[in-house]
Write an enzyme that holds these catalytic residues in place. Sequence first.
Site, PDB file in Angstrom:
ATOM      1  N   ILE A 257     -16.906  72.152   7.009  1.00  0.00           N
ATOM      2  CA  ILE A 257     -16.933  72.027   5.537  1.00  0.00           C
ATOM      3  C   ILE A 257     -17.359  70.608   5.154  1.00  0.00           C
ATOM      4  O   ILE A 257     -17.190  70.209   4.009  1.00  0.00           O
ATOM      5  CB  ILE A 257     -15.582  72.379   4.868  1.00  0.00           C
ATOM      6  CG1 ILE A 257     -14.437  71.603   5.492  1.00  0.00           C
ATOM      7  CG2 ILE A 257     -15.322  73.854   4.887  1.00  0.00           C
ATOM      8  CD1 ILE A 257     -14.194  70.285   4.889  1.00  0.00           C
ATOM      9  N   ARG A 259     -20.648  68.287   6.153  1.00  0.00           N
ATOM     10  CA  ARG A 259     -22.077  68.304   5.826  1.00  0.00           C
ATOM     11  C   ARG A 259     -22.792  68.958   7.002  1.00  0.00           C
ATOM     12  O   ARG A 259     -22.355  68.818   8.153  1.00  0.00           O
ATOM     13  CB  ARG A 259     -22.632  66.879   5.661  1.00  0.00           C
ATOM     14  CG  ARG A 259     -22.216  66.176   4.397  1.00  0.00           C
ATOM     15  CD  ARG A 259     -22.948  66.746   3.168  1.00  0.00           C
ATOM     16  NE  ARG A 259     -22.634  65.993   1.963  1.00  0.00           N
ATOM     17  CZ  ARG A 259     -21.736  66.356   1.061  1.00  0.00           C
ATOM     18  NH1 ARG A 259     -21.050  67.467   1.197  1.00  0.00           N
ATOM     19  NH2 ARG A 259     -21.538  65.622  -0.023  1.00  0.00           N
ATOM     20  N   ASP A 283     -19.633  76.326   5.859  1.00  0.00           N
ATOM     21  CA  ASP A 283     -19.862  76.203   4.417  1.00  0.00           C
ATOM     22  C   ASP A 283     -21.102  75.362   4.139  1.00  0.00           C
ATOM     23  O   ASP A 283     -21.630  75.376   3.038  1.00  0.00           O
ATOM     24  CB  ASP A 283     -18.636  75.543   3.760  1.00  0.00           C
ATOM     25  CG  ASP A 283     -18.745  75.504   2.238  1.00  0.00           C
ATOM     26  OD1 ASP A 283     -19.172  76.515   1.646  1.00  0.00           O
ATOM     27  OD2 ASP A 283     -18.424  74.458   1.636  1.00  0.00           O
ATOM     28  N   GLU A 288     -29.940  72.990   3.531  1.00  0.00           N
ATOM     29  CA  GLU A 288     -29.531  73.930   2.475  1.00  0.00           C
ATOM     30  C   GLU A 288     -30.602  74.036   1.402  1.00  0.00           C
ATOM     31  O   GLU A 288     -31.231  73.022   1.066  1.00  0.00           O
ATOM     32  CB  GLU A 288     -28.211  73.441   1.848  1.00  0.00           C
ATOM     33  CG  GLU A 288     -27.075  73.446   2.844  1.00  0.00           C
ATOM     34  CD  GLU A 288     -25.811  72.763   2.337  1.00  0.00           C
ATOM     35  OE1 GLU A 288     -25.745  72.434   1.138  1.00  0.00           O
ATOM     36  OE2 GLU A 288     -24.893  72.555   3.137  1.00  0.00           O
ATOM     37  N   HIS A 306     -22.014  76.384   0.604  1.00  0.00           N
ATOM     38  CA  HIS A 306     -21.556  75.077   0.130  1.00  0.00           C
ATOM     39  C   HIS A 306     -20.722  75.232  -1.142  1.00  0.00           C
ATOM     40  O   HIS A 306     -21.030  74.636  -2.181  1.00  0.00           O
ATOM     41  CB  HIS A 306     -22.736  74.131  -0.113  1.00  0.00           C
ATOM     42  CG  HIS A 306     -22.321  72.691  -0.043  1.00  0.00           C
ATOM     43  ND1 HIS A 306     -23.133  71.694   0.413  1.00  0.00           N
ATOM     44  CD2 HIS A 306     -21.152  72.077  -0.374  1.00  0.00           C
ATOM     45  CE1 HIS A 306     -22.500  70.533   0.360  1.00  0.00           C
ATOM     46  NE2 HIS A 306     -21.287  70.737  -0.118  1.00  0.00           N
ATOM     47  N   VAL A 307     -19.659  76.020  -1.009  1.00  0.00           N
ATOM     48  CA  VAL A 307     -18.793  76.296  -2.168  1.00  0.00           C
ATOM     49  C   VAL A 307     -17.381  75.766  -1.939  1.00  0.00           C
ATOM     50  O   VAL A 307     -16.430  76.241  -2.547  1.00  0.00           O
ATOM     51  CB  VAL A 307     -18.731  77.808  -2.485  1.00  0.00           C
ATOM     52  CG1 VAL A 307     -20.039  78.288  -3.059  1.00  0.00           C
ATOM     53  CG2 VAL A 307     -18.341  78.627  -1.242  1.00  0.00           C
ATOM     54  N   GLY A 308     -17.275  74.764  -1.059  1.00  0.00           N
ATOM     55  CA  GLY A 308     -15.948  74.220  -0.751  1.00  0.00           C
ATOM     56  C   GLY A 308     -15.132  73.917  -1.998  1.00  0.00           C
ATOM     57  O   GLY A 308     -13.962  74.278  -2.098  1.00  0.00           O
TER      58      GLY A 308
END
Length: 340
Positions: A257, A259, A283, A288, A306-308
């Site tokens: 989570i 990078r 994530d 991206e 990437h919705v942490g």
Amino acid sequence: MKPEIVLVGPIYAATMRQLESAYTVHRLWQASDPKALLSTLADRVDGSVAFPVTEGNVTAGNATPTPVTLPPVAVAVTSGGRGMRSDEMQALPGLKLITCFGVGVDSIDLAVAQKRGIAVTNTPDVLTECVADTTWMLILATIRKAVFNDAFVRSGKWLQGSAPLTDKVWGENMGIIGFGRIGKAIARRAEGFGMRIAYHGRAQQKDVAYPYYADVAALADWAKILVVACPGGKQTENIVDARVLEALGKEGYVFNISRGSTIDEQALVKALESGSIAGAGLDVFADEPRVPETLFRLDNVVLQLHVGSGTHHTRNAMGQLVLDNLAAWFAGKPLVTPVI
Ligand code: NAP
């Protein structure tokens, strides 16, 4: 006149609306020629603002267009993912502040910013708990095969028999790379699952009782669940590489989570394909929103986008911190959450 800011890339829509109501916002990513936009904002002798601003100076009929010098734009707002490139900083010589919507500032060259006297702020703390929740969602979904089982039920396969059993989560060894705000919030949840916890960082932390591993591969060897929660950037690039994945082994799982840059993505895809690790929950990715397509075919990986921090509550709190930092700067007060 509203103060002017540059919005480098899109951020949370509600925050963009709030920015628009308080500031004149120049949307860099939507400009047909971003370089030209930056140069207009840097060099503010603007002949098109033809009259002195004070109305009393202008009388109808004899007004002469007079170039007005506006101050160069000094403030940029960006997201953690987009950051701000060094050439963009250079193109705005008057830049004094970059406000980042996100805690990770690895996409901003802090050394360049510091050299140019540009302050940088981020949005720490307010997102910690939701990112830890997301990590745990990935841990449970991956190891207990929630996504696989959901598809199993929906496709009617349950009518023919049961899905395979899974590994367990509680009571296992969890190794955390990057034991900061988010790493600790993940560990607090792990305590509730009766886990043993150990961590890696650049140095052992005085007030932390958990075992410290200076070597990431040794931590991976000990852990069944390896979580990456350190910042991105050059210093942590591929901190989880083929050697670490090998140490994690056939029964080990890795969760990222932080990078995409922190895991050697090609090595990870290989390890998941060959079964040399048991699974992964991701994530974040190296490029991206592009995700290696091989992963789409694998059941031992759960993918997020990437919705942490991606809850309304947290995104609003992050937006508020952006607005608070801007308000402080324009009022000449100390920044609320400075990075440098
Ligand atoms: P933090 O409190 O600053 O914690 C970062 C931790 O990483 C610190 O304990 C630090 O310990 C360690 N660290 C720093 N450099 C390191 C290195 N070179 N090698 C190993 N460990 C290192 O930050 P945080 O608030 O927990 O956030 C951590 C990261 O999570 C962010 O930077 C961001 O990239 C990521 N994040 C992702 C999402 C998402 O949506 N997926 C959301 C928010 C944040 P030492 O100083 O002792 O090394």
